[in-house]
Enzyme design. Structure first.
Site, PDB file in Angstrom:
ATOM      1  CB  SER A 141      -0.927  -0.119   1.257  1.00 15.61           C
ATOM      2  OG  SER A 141      -1.595   1.370   1.521  1.00 15.61           O
ATOM      3  CE1 TYR A 164      -3.579  -2.794   5.247  1.00 17.46           C
ATOM      4  CE2 TYR A 164      -2.814  -0.519   4.432  1.00 17.46           C
ATOM      5  CZ  TYR A 164      -3.272  -1.906   4.298  1.00 17.46           C
ATOM      6  OH  TYR A 164      -3.456  -2.085   2.794  1.00 17.46           O
TER       7      TYR A 164
HETATM    8  N1  LIG Z   1      -8.730  -2.131  -0.561  1.00 14.49           N
HETATM    9  C1  LIG Z   1      -7.842  -1.321  -0.573  1.00 14.49           C
HETATM   10  O1  LIG Z   1      -8.205   0.069  -0.567  1.00 14.49           O
HETATM   11  C2  LIG Z   1      -6.318  -1.565  -0.430  1.00 14.49           C
HETATM   12  C3  LIG Z   1      -5.466  -0.361  -0.783  1.00 14.49           C
HETATM   13  C4  LIG Z   1      -4.177  -1.031  -0.691  1.00 14.49           C
HETATM   14  C5  LIG Z   1      -3.453  -2.287  -0.515  1.00 14.49           C
HETATM   15  N2  LIG Z   1      -4.991  -3.549  -0.374  1.00 14.49           N
HETATM   16  C6  LIG Z   1      -4.440  -4.664   0.179  1.00 14.49           C
HETATM   17  O2  LIG Z   1      -4.840  -5.436  -0.900  1.00 14.49           O
HETATM   18  C7  LIG Z   1      -4.968  -6.737  -0.207  1.00 14.49           C
HETATM   19  C8  LIG Z   1      -6.446  -7.382  -0.683  1.00 14.49           C
HETATM   20  O3  LIG Z   1      -7.299  -6.570   0.091  1.00 14.49           O
HETATM   21  P1  LIG Z   1      -8.777  -6.358  -0.140  1.00 14.49           P
HETATM   22  O4  LIG Z   1      -9.028  -4.996  -0.336  1.00 14.49           O
HETATM   23  O5  LIG Z   1      -9.273  -7.237  -1.534  1.00 14.49           O
HETATM   24  O6  LIG Z   1      -9.452  -6.822   0.976  1.00 14.49           O
HETATM   25  P2  LIG Z   1     -10.525  -8.033   1.739  1.00 14.49           P
HETATM   26  O7  LIG Z   1     -11.888  -7.928   0.553  1.00 14.49           O
HETATM   27  O8  LIG Z   1     -10.905  -8.120   2.996  1.00 14.49           O
HETATM   28  O9  LIG Z   1      -9.674  -9.446   1.222  1.00 14.49           O
HETATM   29  C9  LIG Z   1      -8.604 -10.005   1.951  1.00 14.49           C
HETATM   30  C10 LIG Z   1      -8.707 -11.353   1.584  1.00 14.49           C
HETATM   31  O10 LIG Z   1      -7.363 -11.881   2.436  1.00 14.49           O
HETATM   32  C11 LIG Z   1      -7.820 -13.126   2.988  1.00 14.49           C
HETATM   33  N3  LIG Z   1      -7.193 -13.101   4.145  1.00 14.49           N
HETATM   34  C12 LIG Z   1      -7.054 -12.648   5.409  1.00 14.49           C
HETATM   35  N4  LIG Z   1      -6.153 -13.344   6.438  1.00 14.49           N
HETATM   36  C13 LIG Z   1      -5.868 -14.398   5.678  1.00 14.49           C
HETATM   37  C14 LIG Z   1      -4.898 -15.420   6.333  1.00 14.49           C
HETATM   38  N5  LIG Z   1      -4.497 -15.694   7.382  1.00 14.49           N
HETATM   39  N6  LIG Z   1      -4.523 -16.400   5.120  1.00 14.49           N
HETATM   40  C15 LIG Z   1      -5.154 -16.460   4.010  1.00 14.49           C
HETATM   41  N7  LIG Z   1      -6.129 -15.360   3.574  1.00 14.49           N
HETATM   42  C16 LIG Z   1      -6.318 -14.499   4.510  1.00 14.49           C
HETATM   43  C17 LIG Z   1      -9.447 -12.850   3.228  1.00 14.49           C
HETATM   44  O11 LIG Z   1      -9.909 -14.100   3.469  1.00 14.49           O
HETATM   45  P3  LIG Z   1     -11.306 -14.264   4.355  1.00 14.49           P
HETATM   46  O12 LIG Z   1     -12.389 -14.080   3.277  1.00 14.49           O
HETATM   47  O13 LIG Z   1     -11.226 -15.760   4.647  1.00 14.49           O
HETATM   48  O14 LIG Z   1     -11.281 -13.603   5.351  1.00 14.49           O
HETATM   49  C18 LIG Z   1      -9.713 -12.164   1.890  1.00 14.49           C
HETATM   50  O15 LIG Z   1      -9.835 -13.227   1.089  1.00 14.49           O
HETATM   51  C19 LIG Z   1      -4.576  -6.569   1.150  1.00 14.49           C
HETATM   52  O16 LIG Z   1      -3.163  -7.053   1.169  1.00 14.49           O
HETATM   53  C20 LIG Z   1      -4.688  -5.398   1.336  1.00 14.49           C
HETATM   54  O17 LIG Z   1      -3.875  -4.659   2.502  1.00 14.49           O
HETATM   55  C21 LIG Z   1      -5.963  -3.102  -0.199  1.00 14.49           C
END
Ligand SMILES: NC(=O)c1ccc[n+]([C@@H]2O[C@H](COP(=O)([O-])OP(=O)(O)OC[C@H]3O[C@@H](n4cnc5c(N)ncnc54)[C@H](OP(=O)(O)O)[C@@H]3O)[C@@H](O)[C@H]2O)c1
Length: 241
Positions: A141, A164
């Site tokens: 991020s 974070y």
């Molecule tokens: N959304 C944003 O604006 C944004 C911006 C910058 C970076 N990111 C990064 O992008 C990535 C994806 O985020 P997202 O926005 O798509 O969030 P999200 O919808 O909350 O998805 C997170 C995913 O990670 C999985 N997860 C959590 N803990 C885990 C573990 N211990 N082992 C395996 N899987 C696990 C979750 O599984 P469950 O469904 O089982 O919980 C879910 O599939 C993250 O690394 C986040 O920090 C997001």
């Protein structure tokens, strides 16, 4: 799997950005394993995509669980003998969870975003080294960028998410370390920022869709042999660490 087919593993792929990256890779002809903590949720995510003819399969993966990670590595070794792309996407952010102390938020966040990434990368490195075009993409991020945070006029200058941001800064450091450590095995390791995206992690408040967010991860997963290693990028260019 055909011998010339590319095999990818995406962690946290049952929803959000991970699912969009997995889908986008499959649409480009990649054979994709959707790493999912809950295999039932993985099957549900895969079903409509498999019905379209895409080559995706759910795979049980909890990056905080040593057995889950080593079992998956053993099954990829047995079924495919190598891995070409690893997307370290699984991640959490707990800074706004009022039920947890800051120390608890930090411990849980580091367990997934940092230690989980190390566990998965270490387990998959021997399989990636069997590929002749391996790529690792760490989903980081921009919020963790020291270079951006030191600019007073930066768009997110007012944001302070101590656990974070620290976890993603550690992930960025790992990106540079693994880029050096795996260089002689021709494994490129880069960090990407997907941008502020509407997913469960942001209460669907982000301005970008998961498909838009996935674009940069897919680009670096399919990077040409003369592409960089050890860089931090978002869609419109390179980011400072
Ligand atoms: N959304 C944003 O604006 C944004 C911006 C910058 C970076 N990111 C990064 O992008 C990535 C994806 O985020 P997202 O926005 O798509 O969030 P999200 O919808 O909350 O998805 C997170 C995913 O990670 C999985 N997860 C959590 N803990 C885990 C573990 N211990 N082992 C395996 N899987 C696990 C979750 O599984 P469950 O469904 O089982 O919980 C879910 O599939 C993250 O690394 C986040 O920090 C997001």
């Amino acid at each position: 799997m055909e011998t010339n087919e590319i095999l990818a593993l995406v962690s946290g792929a049952n929803r959000g950005i991970g699912l969009a990256v997995a889908t986008g890779l499959a649409r480009r002809g990649v054979h994709v394993l959707l790493g999912c903590r809950d295999i039932g949720r993985g099957e549900a995510a895969c079903a409509p995509l498999q019905a379209e003819g895409l080559n995706l399969r759910p795979a049980q993966l909890d990056t905080t669980d040593e057995d889950s990670v080593s079992t998956l590595a053993a099954s990829i070794a047995r079924d495919y003998g190598r891995l070409d792309i690893l997307i370290n996407n699984a991640g959490i952010g707990l800074d706004y969870d009022p039920r947890l102390s800051v120390v608890e938020r930090m411990q849980r966040t580091l367990a997934v975003n940092v230690i989980g990434t190390v566990r998965l990368t270490e387990a998959m490195a021997p399989l990636l080294s069997k590929s002749n075009r391996a790529r690792v993409v760490n989903v980081s991020s921009e919020l963790s960028s020291f270079g951006q945070r030191s600019k007073p006029d930066w768009g997110y200058a007012g944001v302070a998410m101590p656990t974070y941001q620290a976890s993603k800064a550690a992930l960025n450091s790992l990106t540079l370390s693994y880029a050096r450590l795996l260089e002689d095995k021709r494994i490129k390791v880069n960090a990407i920022c997907p941008g502020y995206t509407a997913t469960e992690a942001t209460n669907f408040d982000g301005s970008r869709t998961p498909e838009q967010a996935a674009t940069i991860a897919i680009k670096f997963a399919l990077l040409a042999d003369d592409g960089p290693t050890g860089v931090f990028v978002k869609e419109d260019g390179e980011l400072p660490w």
